[in-house]
Design an enzyme around this catalytic site. Sequence first.
Site, PDB file in Angstrom:
ATOM      1  N   PHE A 249       0.844  -1.205   0.000  1.00 31.73           N
ATOM      2  CA  PHE A 249       0.000   0.000   0.000  1.00 31.73           C
ATOM      3  C   PHE A 249       0.875   1.248   0.000  1.00 31.73           C
ATOM      4  O   PHE A 249       0.590   2.237   0.653  1.00 31.73           O
ATOM      5  CB  PHE A 249      -0.950  -0.025   1.203  1.00 31.73           C
ATOM      6  CG  PHE A 249      -1.904  -1.210   1.170  1.00 31.73           C
ATOM      7  CD1 PHE A 249      -3.067  -1.151   0.414  1.00 31.73           C
ATOM      8  CD2 PHE A 249      -1.613  -2.368   1.857  1.00 31.73           C
ATOM      9  CE1 PHE A 249      -3.929  -2.239   0.347  1.00 31.73           C
ATOM     10  CE2 PHE A 249      -2.468  -3.467   1.804  1.00 31.73           C
ATOM     11  CZ  PHE A 249      -3.635  -3.406   1.053  1.00 31.73           C
TER      12      PHE A 249
ATOM     13  N   LEU B  39     -10.445  13.572  -1.164  1.00 36.47           N
ATOM     14  CA  LEU B  39     -11.615  14.298  -1.659  1.00 36.47           C
ATOM     15  C   LEU B  39     -11.181  15.617  -2.294  1.00 36.47           C
ATOM     16  O   LEU B  39     -11.947  16.563  -2.337  1.00 36.47           O
ATOM     17  CB  LEU B  39     -12.606  14.555  -0.519  1.00 36.47           C
ATOM     18  CG  LEU B  39     -13.451  13.353  -0.089  1.00 36.47           C
ATOM     19  CD1 LEU B  39     -14.344  13.709   1.093  1.00 36.47           C
ATOM     20  CD2 LEU B  39     -14.306  12.811  -1.238  1.00 36.47           C
TER      21      LEU B  39
ATOM     22  N   CYS C 247      -0.775   3.191 -10.819  1.00 32.93           N
ATOM     23  CA  CYS C 247      -1.606   2.252 -10.048  1.00 32.93           C
ATOM     24  C   CYS C 247      -3.095   2.423 -10.281  1.00 32.93           C
ATOM     25  O   CYS C 247      -3.761   1.490 -10.741  1.00 32.93           O
ATOM     26  CB  CYS C 247      -1.278   2.393  -8.570  1.00 32.93           C
ATOM     27  SG  CYS C 247       0.463   2.052  -8.271  1.00 32.93           S
TER      28      CYS C 247
ATOM     29  N   LYS D  48       1.809  13.393  -9.678  1.00 38.58           N
ATOM     30  CA  LYS D  48       1.555  14.025  -8.376  1.00 38.58           C
ATOM     31  C   LYS D  48       2.882  14.580  -7.873  1.00 38.58           C
ATOM     32  O   LYS D  48       3.938  14.222  -8.409  1.00 38.58           O
ATOM     33  CB  LYS D  48       0.960  13.022  -7.381  1.00 38.58           C
ATOM     34  CG  LYS D  48       1.914  11.909  -6.989  1.00 38.58           C
ATOM     35  CD  LYS D  48       1.328  11.101  -5.852  1.00 38.58           C
ATOM     36  CE  LYS D  48       2.348  10.151  -5.278  1.00 38.58           C
ATOM     37  NZ  LYS D  48       1.852   9.372  -4.175  1.00 38.58           N
TER      38      LYS D  48
ATOM     39  N   ARG E 101       3.715   8.608 -15.611  1.00 41.40           N
ATOM     40  CA  ARG E 101       2.806   7.628 -16.222  1.00 41.40           C
ATOM     41  C   ARG E 101       1.346   8.008 -15.926  1.00 41.40           C
ATOM     42  O   ARG E 101       0.992   8.277 -14.798  1.00 41.40           O
ATOM     43  CB  ARG E 101       3.138   6.221 -15.716  1.00 41.40           C
ATOM     44  CG  ARG E 101       4.477   5.730 -16.274  1.00 41.40           C
ATOM     45  CD  ARG E 101       4.874   4.407 -15.710  1.00 41.40           C
ATOM     46  NE  ARG E 101       5.170   4.478 -14.272  1.00 41.40           N
ATOM     47  CZ  ARG E 101       5.516   3.433 -13.531  1.00 41.40           C
ATOM     48  NH1 ARG E 101       5.605   2.250 -14.072  1.00 41.40           N
ATOM     49  NH2 ARG E 101       5.773   3.581 -12.248  1.00 41.40           N
TER      50      ARG E 101
END
Length: 460
Positions: A151, A252, A262, A322, A329
């Site tokens: 994770f 959010l 991912c 990000k 990607r």
Amino acid sequence: MNVAVMGTGHVGLVTSVALASLGHDVVGTDVDEEKISLLMRGVCPFYEPGLEEALGREMAARRLSFTLAASEALADAEAVFVCVGTPARSNGEANLVAMESSAREIARYAPDGVVVIEKSTVPAGTAERVRHTLARERNGFRFDVASNPEFLREGTALKDALEPDRIVVGVESERAGDVLRRLYRPLTDRGYRLMETDIATAELAKHASNAFLALKISFANALARICERAGADVTSVADVMGADPRIDRAFLNAGLGYGGYCFPKDLMALERLAARLGYEFTLLREVERLNDEAVSAAAAKVEEALWNLEDKRVAILGLAFKPGTDDVRFSPALALARRLLDAGAQVVGFDPRAAANAKQDFPELEIARDPYEAAAGAHCLVLATEWEEFRTLDLAALKEIMAYPVVVDGRNALDPVEVAAAGFTYYPMGRPPVLQAGSSTAHPNRDHGAFVPTPDRLNT
Ligand code: UGA
């Protein structure tokens, strides 16, 4: 414990370093010669904060090494982590060729009693395939199979590995359970939570987690479209929703939507798995549609501000999917750049880390050396990835060098009051725009924008 890690990409390398730092003896292997040769010299093949330092530390302590020869990595392994890529096929299904070839190598070289742990994100049912391959490739081979999904987030991967909010182990034998509990004992002793499930549940839990996070983002982006029409502020709506612990504020944030290796891939893979199992998970398709719509919404704001895009120059700040990574990607920033370029705009991009990868993926994209070089002569500046350094740009200097003072904030990262005070027309995502009096885009009734009655004009 002697551990082999097959695949030294993001997941494999972080896993190798983390396991070594927990005190295990780890050997990493990969089919990519260049990657292994870099790693043997202690060089991290991609940018991940803190990873190269930790890599050097573990290699110096002789707990971590790398080899191109799978036979060497596997020779003494009590546990093997399979961390190879599972890219999307053209129909969206996960391509599991590398999983199968890893299983063949394990059957060939690993000792009896080895525990084969899949860490790559795979569709439920993959461990069963791995089990069959291992048994078919070597007569009488004694092994156990387990699933231990990761994770990790890019940018905070090492921290996520060493301070996990959960360690999920899918096991179906006493021995596999014992080996995984021993591997993670240093973390469970520190109070980190280990959740034991069957294998298919562990496999599915990973896909479900990523799909649900993507769903939250798309929900926020759909809300942004409504807020834009209703004159509401999506960040405040999210704050109110997030104050309810059953909802939580995380993920959010409306903006350009999700990208990376991912979410897009895992969403498609889960949708394909569901279809193969006879269930139409149509909600996931809607999540993807809303994610594409977020990029279209930003492109529409640029068009709204500039009218025709031909002969207009757009500067895109942030190209990585990000902040905190050099990974481009499925980057929404690049998707937006592509859309604007196809619509006739000149597009120039800047990113503090991802420029080289962006140029490789998108050779037509002009790259600037800093945000100000990107902004010089631009008719619109789009903030596409919220790197911290973009929050403190010298707005007055930007206004001076841009052709038009227009900012589209694709990540709601800037302070609307400051941007407006500097004389910009400002378009956030799902929040009221700030329109300078005299701006050709000033349609307050339609946009529910806040008017700033300054004498500024677009510098045509
Ligand atoms: C994601 C998951 O968060 C990890 O838990 C998982 O282990 C990993 O995928 C994986 O499967 O390997 P990652 O892809 O590194 O991690 O990135 P995230 O931080 O989850 O961000 C994904 C995308 O969503 C980014 O493009 C980000 O900008 C976007 N995002 C995130 C939003 O648009 N809004 C938000 O509120 C949050």
